[in-house]
Scaffold this motif. Sequence first.
Motif, short mmCIF file in Angstrom:
data_model
loop_
_atom_site.label_atom_id
_atom_site.label_comp_id
_atom_site.label_asym_id
_atom_site.label_seq_id
_atom_site.Cartn_x
_atom_site.Cartn_y
_atom_site.Cartn_z
N THR A 297 -2.27 4.55 4.83
CA THR A 297 -1.91 3.14 6.03
C THR A 297 -1.80 3.64 7.41
N GLN B 244 0.84 -1.12 -0.07
CA GLN B 244 -0.14 -0.05 -0.11
C GLN B 244 0.90 1.42 -0.08
N SER B 245 2.04 1.08 0.58
CA SER B 245 2.95 2.34 0.63
C SER B 245 3.72 2.62 -0.77
N ASN B 246 3.73 1.82 -1.63
CA ASN B 246 4.15 2.01 -3.04
C ASN B 246 3.55 2.74 -3.84
N SER C 118 11.50 5.91 1.48
CA SER C 118 10.35 6.68 1.49
C SER C 118 10.18 7.84 0.46
N GLN D 117 -1.69 8.89 -0.73
CA GLN D 117 -1.87 7.57 -0.54
C GLN D 117 -1.04 6.98 0.54
N TYR D 118 0.14 7.19 0.51
CA TYR D 118 1.02 6.67 1.68
C TYR D 118 0.61 7.04 3.19
N GLN E 148 8.75 6.13 -2.35
CA GLN E 148 7.56 5.71 -2.30
C GLN E 148 6.71 6.65 -2.54
N THR E 149 6.99 7.80 -1.89
CA THR E 149 5.93 8.97 -2.00
C THR E 149 5.90 9.80 -3.33
N MET F 298 6.04 0.83 6.82
CA MET F 298 5.76 1.24 5.68
C MET F 298 6.64 0.72 4.64
N SER F 299 7.76 1.04 4.80
CA SER F 299 9.17 0.97 4.02
C SER F 299 9.73 -0.43 4.04
#
Length: 372
Positions: A74, A62-64, A279, A70-71, A282-283, A317-318
């Motif tokens: 979570t 979900q964090s990607n 991170s 969106q990140y 991801q973000t 998350m990561s």
Amino acid sequence: MSAPDREYLLDGVSINGLPKVSLHDHLDGGLRPQTIVELADEIGLQLPRSDASELGRWFAEQSNAGSLVQYLKTFDVTVGVMQTRDGLARVAREFVEDLHADGVVYGEVRWAPEQHLQRGLSLDEAVDAVQSGIDQAVRAVEATGGYIRVGQLVSSLRHNPGRTREIAELAVRHRDSGVVGFDVAGPEAGFPASTMRTAFDYLAGEWFPVTVHAGEAAGLDSIASALLDGRALRLGHGVRIAEDLLVERQDDENTYVSLGLLAQWVKDREIALETSPSSNLQTGAIAQWGESLVEHPFDLLYQLGFRVTVNVDNRLMSDTSLSRELSLLTEAFAYRLDDLETFQLNAAAAAFLPIEEREELVDRIALGFDAV
């Protein structure tokens, strides 16, 4: 085996065992999946996955999304299980235990107390609960002959600016009982530090140190506001300061870069950049430069002399650890142990500690690296 549990080597040396400093690490982003499952069961909270291993994978997937908004979604799950004194204390205790297992000797844990009042806790009770967990873990580490020190960074949510002054006063109230600084977090775009100027004026009057999330989901204007309106001593992520760099030309050996006035100010005053490589990918914080770590402006900023630091942001998350982040950077940019030591010394110099204690931290890091 999840990434935080692995050992990472550089030239035969365990990165995990090296003394490290963690400046940008969110409490609600560092929970153990099994702890989430158990705490959710205690309060009757439904989870997207009931098995701890599957839940850990869900967080990583979900964090990607490539979007900070969106990140951040979570965190509805992790914050949901951190609403009681016992829950907060347990999460904080395990957080410190995991830092110690990763070789961290000094850490600052940031979190937003206003998010943890759904089951009747007051702001002060929430801060006390987290501190009790931190203290318990530190004592346990010391009892085994180890060393770690951890301070709280109390965060205010920028999309709720009307409460920032109250949270600032909360942080100052607890300055002698574990809180070392103030942070502003949450969705960055559209919420510059200028919207919270009254709170920052108060903190400046109290001589209380501030870091501000800036240069992650928004660019140079956000960074400028963090420095001018927030009096930030550090920039949370701050990677988009690279927008103020102009690559003029390159040859086989060198890249020639000119700095804008803002970038020059940040560099000259050694304002620490709290970068979090995984991170940032991801973000989408570095999307304008690329989609892989080798395209991250981290190395350019480092080579230009900015005070770069390496952080995890959100371990859960990561699916990461500080040792893993350092390992990823060594693979991307061929760093050696001396470079990793520099990153730790940068972080130690930027820690929200009295100068004498920062010097002691620098000595501890140097001794640890000299020993390998």
